[in-house]
Design an enzyme around this catalytic site. Structure first.
Site, mmCIF file in Angstrom:
data_model
loop_
_atom_site.group_PDB
_atom_site.id
_atom_site.type_symbol
_atom_site.label_atom_id
_atom_site.label_comp_id
_atom_site.label_asym_id
_atom_site.label_seq_id
_atom_site.Cartn_x
_atom_site.Cartn_y
_atom_site.Cartn_z
ATOM 1 N N CYS A 51 8.193 -13.833 9.687
ATOM 2 C CA CYS A 51 7.664 -12.674 10.103
ATOM 3 C C CYS A 51 5.995 -12.602 9.553
ATOM 4 O O CYS A 51 5.795 -12.745 8.099
ATOM 5 C CB CYS A 51 8.189 -11.241 9.359
ATOM 6 S SG CYS A 51 7.171 -9.523 9.215
ATOM 7 N N CYS A 54 4.778 -9.961 7.143
ATOM 8 C CA CYS A 54 5.289 -10.104 6.036
ATOM 9 C C CYS A 54 4.807 -11.015 4.916
ATOM 10 O O CYS A 54 4.222 -10.781 4.174
ATOM 11 C CB CYS A 54 6.933 -10.620 6.081
ATOM 12 S SG CYS A 54 7.843 -9.232 6.781
#
Length: 128
Positions: A51, A54
């Site tokens: 991600c 993230c």
């Protein structure tokens, strides 16, 4: 200029990966999530290595974790490694941060934040 800074941050996140911080507990399969106790909250970051938001958020998480280490335990949970915990918290989007405190409901937020945004979020969540 803002686009260049964002691109540089993305490049750094990709190159550095989600390297842990000494102030952050990395949860692994089978580990128990720490519980709030003795006035110390638990701040949980649900994320994944694949991600990009993230990965961009991780330096902010680590920085704020170091700053608030006396008031909270900061925990990183990779949803691919700990899917049952992600299900328990009904994680639908990442990054997802939840602040757990004694005798209060959780305070949460979806999406990446800058270090300053995250600092304000944590300060407000801990100040109730």
């Amino acid at each position: 200029m803002k686009r260049m800074v964002l691109s540089l941050c993305m490049l750094m996140a990709v190159l550095l990966g989600n390297a842990g911080s000494p102030g952050v507990v990395e949860l692994h399969p089978g580990d128990d999530l720490p519980v709030p106790a003795d006035g110390k909250a638990v701040v949980v970051d649900f994320n994944a290595t694949w991600c990009m938001p993230c990965r961009m958020f991780r330096p902010a998480f680590d920085s704020v974790a170091a700053e608030f280490s006396d008031k909270a335990t900061f925990v990183s949970v990779d949803i691919d490694n700990c899917p049952s915990l992600a299900r328990k918290f009904k994680v639908r989007s990442i990054p997802y941060v939840v602040v757990l405190r004694e005798n209060t409901g959780p305070v949460d937020r979806f999406g990446a934040m800058s270090a300053e945004e995250f600092r304000r979020f944590v300060a407000a969540a801990l100040d109730d």
